[in-house]
Design an enzyme around this catalytic site. Structure first.
Site, PDB file in Angstrom:
ATOM      1  N   GLU A 100      57.308  43.588  43.887  1.00  0.00           N
ATOM      2  CA  GLU A 100      56.565  42.336  44.079  1.00  0.00           C
ATOM      3  C   GLU A 100      55.624  42.238  42.890  1.00  0.00           C
ATOM      4  OE1 GLU A 100      53.585  40.218  44.458  1.00  0.00           O
ATOM      5  OE2 GLU A 100      53.055  40.930  46.462  1.00  0.00           O
ATOM      6  N   CYS A 159      48.308  37.510  43.785  1.00  0.00           N
ATOM      7  CA  CYS A 159      49.632  37.187  43.236  1.00  0.00           C
ATOM      8  C   CYS A 159      50.138  35.870  43.814  1.00  0.00           C
ATOM      9  CB  CYS A 159      50.616  38.313  43.564  1.00  0.00           C
ATOM     10  SG  CYS A 159      50.224  39.893  42.787  1.00  0.00           S
TER      11      CYS A 159
END
Length: 463
Positions: free
Chosen positions: A235, A269
């Site tokens: 990720e 993020c």
């Protein structure tokens, strides 16, 4: 030299004061060997426990997290500057996720029927072994635990390599698992540099690797995992589009854009980074958005009414400011902020850039801090084109009064997740992960728990 660049110690430096408050010596090869040995031995014990026993362990972990919530929250705020209310919320979210997986996870791990006649074939979901997790600093508790909880429930053991500036949080998590009664070796913490990470990946006792971090770090670790023929889940970065169509509720969209961009001081993020607005409503949206951002309070993260604290590291603040300056030199307009706040700590003013276009720095790069980029779209079709003009594909948002139209837009976005009339978030009930340079694989939900399982086919009497 940066205090985070010590060759011998991981250093915790309070970003609100600039003062070092803890140093943790990097482990030597013998220490790493002991940690991996414990993780391997722990796996041989833990994998044999019924899933019901593992689920009950998660319930005890949830209670332990809540019992120690204030010390965990205070540590996060001291180590990376997260506003204290958000730190407390992070602990509670993690505890709730323990309980959700305790309740729902066993069914996800149950044997799955197939279409083979007479139920003579099924799929079992078996643990892989010790999993190495290389984790970032921006959510020191949640980011670790959202992976660890399903991995451990599945019967794996977990070896955490946390970011050097949040090792205090890592050790508090290890203590919480131990206090809840987890067997030795099931949750290990290693404090090593790049060489130690490489050694762990190559070690045959490590079965797989999970990484959350930058594209550069993820690419390097994935290459090593690939060379060792080990699965990895990545990720990585994101530059999420936040699309506002002309028929959207602008007041609600502005509220969501403000939270979605400036929560955690913009160090997320999955966040509203490129705000793409149909040009017919862009002036009205901009006026409301600027007013909302100006109302945000920034300052000491221990003061509860402050919504923004300092950035976690001064080098990251410098990098962000350089990206803002480059974007302005490329023709963008500064509507608000755009400066380092003088004085003690790593504070950066909440910033809004307008007239951002493809090719500009803030359009093509990830800005990991409190900076929003406003981008004009001619129509919905153009908004999709702008959204997909990115090397990232983590998540995105679409705002419209017409849900069917929004779903049509969502289906064409090249992202791992889309939130209609809501800002991006992670939640145990749905998977999170990206495409393109945002990585591959999924965390959370049943997708996440099965990422680190051996889906073993069992077939009786096949003749």
């Amino acid at each position: 030299m940066s205090p985070h660049a010590s060759p011998t110690h991981a250093i915790s430096l309070n970003p609100a004061t600039g003062k070092v408050f803890a140093q943790y010596p990097f482990e030597q090869a013998a220490d790493l060997e002991q940690s991996l040995s414990r993780a391997a031995a722990g796996f041989n014990v833990w994998r044999k426990e019924p899933v019901s026993v593992r689920a009950e362990q998660l319930r005890r972990v949830a209670k332990t997290l809540r019992k120690n919530a204030e010390s965990l929250a205070q540590m996060m705020t001291a180590e990376m500057g997260k506003p204290i209310a958000q730190s407390r919320g992070e602990v509670e979210k993690t505890a709730a996720t323990c309980e959700w997986y305790a309740e729902n996870g066993p069914a996800m791990l149950a044997s799955e029927k197939t279409s083979v006649e007479n139920d003579k074939a099924w799929i079992d979901f078996l643990p892989l072994g010790p999993i190495l997790a290389v984790m970032p600093w921006n959510f020191p508790i949640w980011q670790v635990m959202r992976g660890a909880i399903p991995m451990i429930l599945a019967g794996n053991t977990y070896v955490l390599k946390h970011a050097p500036n949040v090792m205090g949080s890592a050790y508090l998590l290890r203590d919480a698992w131990a206090e809840a009664g987890l067997p030795e070796g099931v949750f290990e913490v290693i404090n090593v540099g790049n060489e130690g990470v490489s050694s762990a990946i190559a070690d045959p006792r490590i079965a797989a690797v999970a990484v959350t971090g930058s594209v550069r770090a993820g690419s390097a670790i994935a290459a090593q995992a690939g060379a060792a023929l080990k699965k990895c889940v990545l990720e990585l970065g994101g530059s999420d589009p936040f699309i506002v169509l002309a028929d959207a509720d602008l007041d609600e969209a502005v509220k969501a854009a403000t939270v979605g961009r400036y929560q955690n001081s913009g160090q997320i993020c999955v966040a509203a980074k490129r705000i793409i607005v149909e040009e017919s409503v862009l002036p009205a949206f901009t006026e409301k958005f600027v007013a909302a951002v100006k109302a945000l309070k920034i300052g000491d993260p221990l003061v509860e009414e402050n919504y923004l604290g300092p950035m976690a590291r001064y080098d990251l603040r410098d990098e962000l400011h350089e990206q803002v300056s480059k974007t302005l030199s490329e023709g963008a307009t500064l509507l608000y902020g755009g400066e380092k706040i003088e004085g003690e700590g790593n504070y950066y003013a909440p910033t809004i850039l307008a007239d951002v276009r493809p090719g500009m720095t803030s359009f093509k790069e990830e800005l990991f801090g409190p900076v929003a980029s406003l981008i004009a779209a001619r129509n919905a079709e153009h908004a999709v084109e702008l959204a997909n003009d990115s090397e990232f594909g983590l998540a995105g948002s679409v705002w419209s009064a017409d849900v069917e139209k929004a779903r049509h837009v969502a289906a064409r976005l090249e992202t791992g997740g889309v939130f209609i009339n809501g800002y991006t978030a992670s939640d145990a009930r749905v998977p999170i992960g990206g495409v393109k340079k945002s990585g591959f694989g999924r965390e959370l939900s049943h997708f996440g728990i099965r990422e680190f399982c051996n889906a073993q086919t069992v077939w009786l009497d096949r003749r």
